[in-house]
Design a protein around this motif. Structure first.
Motif, mmCIF file in Angstrom:
data_model
loop_
_atom_site.group_PDB
_atom_site.id
_atom_site.type_symbol
_atom_site.label_atom_id
_atom_site.label_comp_id
_atom_site.label_asym_id
_atom_site.label_seq_id
_atom_site.Cartn_x
_atom_site.Cartn_y
_atom_site.Cartn_z
ATOM 1 N N GLN A 13 0.835 -1.202 0.000
ATOM 2 C CA GLN A 13 0.000 0.000 0.000
ATOM 3 C C GLN A 13 0.870 1.252 0.000
ATOM 4 N N LYS A 14 1.965 1.224 -0.742
ATOM 5 C CA LYS A 14 2.942 2.324 -0.781
ATOM 6 C C LYS A 14 2.304 3.632 -1.238
ATOM 7 N N ALA A 15 1.441 3.560 -2.248
ATOM 8 C CA ALA A 15 0.805 4.779 -2.759
ATOM 9 C C ALA A 15 -0.045 5.440 -1.681
ATOM 10 N N GLY A 16 -0.761 4.631 -0.900
ATOM 11 C CA GLY A 16 -1.575 5.181 0.179
ATOM 12 C C GLY A 16 -0.732 5.847 1.245
ATOM 13 N N LEU A 17 0.417 5.267 1.522
ATOM 14 C CA LEU A 17 1.317 5.834 2.523
ATOM 15 C C LEU A 17 1.900 7.149 2.015
ATOM 16 N N ASP A 18 2.299 7.176 0.740
ATOM 17 C CA ASP A 18 2.830 8.408 0.145
ATOM 18 C C ASP A 18 1.788 9.516 0.174
ATOM 19 N N SER A 19 0.535 9.156 -0.108
ATOM 20 C CA SER A 19 -0.560 10.122 -0.106
ATOM 21 C C SER A 19 -0.772 10.704 1.293
ATOM 22 N N GLN A 20 -0.760 9.834 2.309
ATOM 23 C CA GLN A 20 -0.920 10.299 3.690
ATOM 24 C C GLN A 20 0.221 11.241 4.075
ATOM 25 N N GLU A 21 1.434 10.854 3.715
ATOM 26 C CA GLU A 21 2.596 11.675 4.055
ATOM 27 C C GLU A 21 2.483 13.060 3.417
ATOM 28 N N ARG A 22 2.060 13.093 2.155
ATOM 29 C CA ARG A 22 1.898 14.362 1.449
ATOM 30 C C ARG A 22 0.830 15.234 2.129
ATOM 31 N N GLU A 23 -0.313 14.629 2.493
ATOM 32 C CA GLU A 23 -1.389 15.378 3.154
ATOM 33 C C GLU A 23 -0.936 15.937 4.501
ATOM 34 N N GLY A 58 0.287 21.422 24.199
ATOM 35 C CA GLY A 58 0.059 22.365 23.107
ATOM 36 C C GLY A 58 0.217 21.760 21.721
ATOM 37 N N ASP A 59 0.769 20.552 21.613
ATOM 38 C CA ASP A 59 0.931 19.890 20.315
ATOM 39 C C ASP A 59 -0.392 19.301 19.845
ATOM 40 N N THR A 60 -0.446 18.995 18.558
ATOM 41 C CA THR A 60 -1.606 18.327 17.979
ATOM 42 C C THR A 60 -1.119 17.159 17.144
ATOM 43 N N LEU A 61 -1.655 15.960 17.438
ATOM 44 C CA LEU A 61 -1.383 14.780 16.629
ATOM 45 C C LEU A 61 -2.348 14.828 15.456
ATOM 46 N N VAL A 62 -1.815 14.716 14.239
ATOM 47 C CA VAL A 62 -2.627 14.843 13.032
ATOM 48 C C VAL A 62 -2.600 13.529 12.257
ATOM 49 N N VAL A 63 -3.790 13.053 11.867
ATOM 50 C CA VAL A 63 -3.919 11.881 11.003
ATOM 51 C C VAL A 63 -4.821 12.254 9.835
ATOM 52 N N ARG A 91 -6.214 15.889 15.567
ATOM 53 C CA ARG A 91 -6.896 16.453 14.394
ATOM 54 C C ARG A 91 -6.981 15.361 13.331
ATOM 55 N N ILE A 92 -8.193 15.202 12.765
ATOM 56 C CA ILE A 92 -8.413 14.231 11.697
ATOM 57 C C ILE A 92 -8.772 15.027 10.449
ATOM 58 N N LEU A 93 -7.877 14.992 9.471
ATOM 59 C CA LEU A 93 -7.992 15.871 8.316
ATOM 60 C C LEU A 93 -9.255 15.644 7.481
ATOM 61 N N ASN A 94 -9.559 14.397 7.128
ATOM 62 C CA ASN A 94 -10.694 14.181 6.221
ATOM 63 C C ASN A 94 -12.048 14.467 6.878
ATOM 64 N N ASN A 96 -12.227 17.080 9.127
ATOM 65 C CA ASN A 96 -12.093 18.457 9.586
ATOM 66 C C ASN A 96 -12.453 18.550 11.069
ATOM 67 N N MET A 97 -11.909 17.601 11.839
ATOM 68 C CA MET A 97 -12.232 17.498 13.260
ATOM 69 C C MET A 97 -10.989 17.763 14.109
ATOM 70 N N ASP A 98 -11.200 18.507 15.179
ATOM 71 C CA ASP A 98 -10.109 18.850 16.093
ATOM 72 C C ASP A 98 -10.628 18.687 17.519
ATOM 73 N N THR A 99 -9.937 17.870 18.308
ATOM 74 C CA THR A 99 -10.404 17.593 19.663
ATOM 75 C C THR A 99 -9.977 18.641 20.686
ATOM 76 N N SER A 100 -9.463 19.746 20.207
ATOM 77 C CA SER A 100 -9.111 20.796 21.161
ATOM 78 C C SER A 100 -10.365 21.499 21.680
ATOM 79 N N THR A 101 -11.529 21.153 21.106
ATOM 80 C CA THR A 101 -12.801 21.719 21.561
ATOM 81 C C THR A 101 -13.685 20.607 22.139
#
Length: 187
Positions: A13-23, A58-63, A91-94, A96-101
């Motif tokens: 699943q290399k393409a999927g991993l590359d896509s995630q890294e780019r995002e 203060g950091d945010t883990l992003v997936v 934060r979950i990008l797809n 648009n969710m952020d648990t800081s709230t």
């Protein structure tokens, strides 16, 4: 600091991993933790463990997607609890969710439950399909690869080669080697 985590289940699943890294880079992540491991074996997810240890107040883990992070609601809540205790957010990008709230935390918990429900329904359907195929004689299961190498296992064993080396040489599990030897000796 934005800390990114990317995961795929298999090496092909290399393409999927590359896509995630780019995002993740496009989202502004300064540090990335990337691995190729099944989410089923949560103990093997070393890079996730490293990412959770790395984040600070203060950091945010992003997936990119929720299913890249956790497979069950319980595991998701455990990760969220770890992050919250450190003063970090998720934060979950797809989505648009952020648990800081508080609303973000609520929505994540609800969606995690829905995702787990969907997975359990899919697995139930899969089991039903396999049972139907077996009943119709169309499903035979995976071919026993180790048993097909019984003669080779026994030949190497008789030459005094150890089980670990036999397993490595023939590309089968060590337990299979022991099983074949045991069955042959007991026969």
């Amino acid at each position: 600091m934005l800390v990114g985590y990317a995961r795929t289940s298999t090496l092909d699943q290399k393409a999927g991993l590359d896509s995630q890294e780019r995002e993740l880079k496009d989202a502004g992540c300064e540090r990335l933790f990337i691995e190729q491991v099944s989410s089923v074996d949560v103990t093997a997810r070393e890079r996730l463990t490293e990412a959770l240890a790395f984040v600070r107040d203060g950091d945010t883990l992003v997936v990119t997607k929720l299913d890249r992070l956790a497979r069950s609601t319980a595991h998701l809540l455990e990760i969220l609890e770890t992050l919250t205790a450190k003063g970090a957010a998720l934060r979950i990008l797809n989505m648009n969710m952020d648990t800081s709230t508080p609303t973000g935390k609520l929505m994540l918990t609800v969606l995690g439950g829905v995702a787990q429900f969907e997975r359990e329904i899919m697995l139930e359907r899969q089991r039903e399909g396999i049972a139907k195929a077996k009943a119709a004689g169309k499903y035979k299961g995976r071919k026993a690869t180790a048993r097909a190498k019984s003669d080779e296992v026994m030949a190497l064993h008789e030459k005094g080669v150890g089980a670990t080396k036999i397993a490595r040489e023939l590309g089968i599990g060590r337990a299979s080697v022991y099983r074949i030897i045991s069955d042959s000796i007991g026969a």
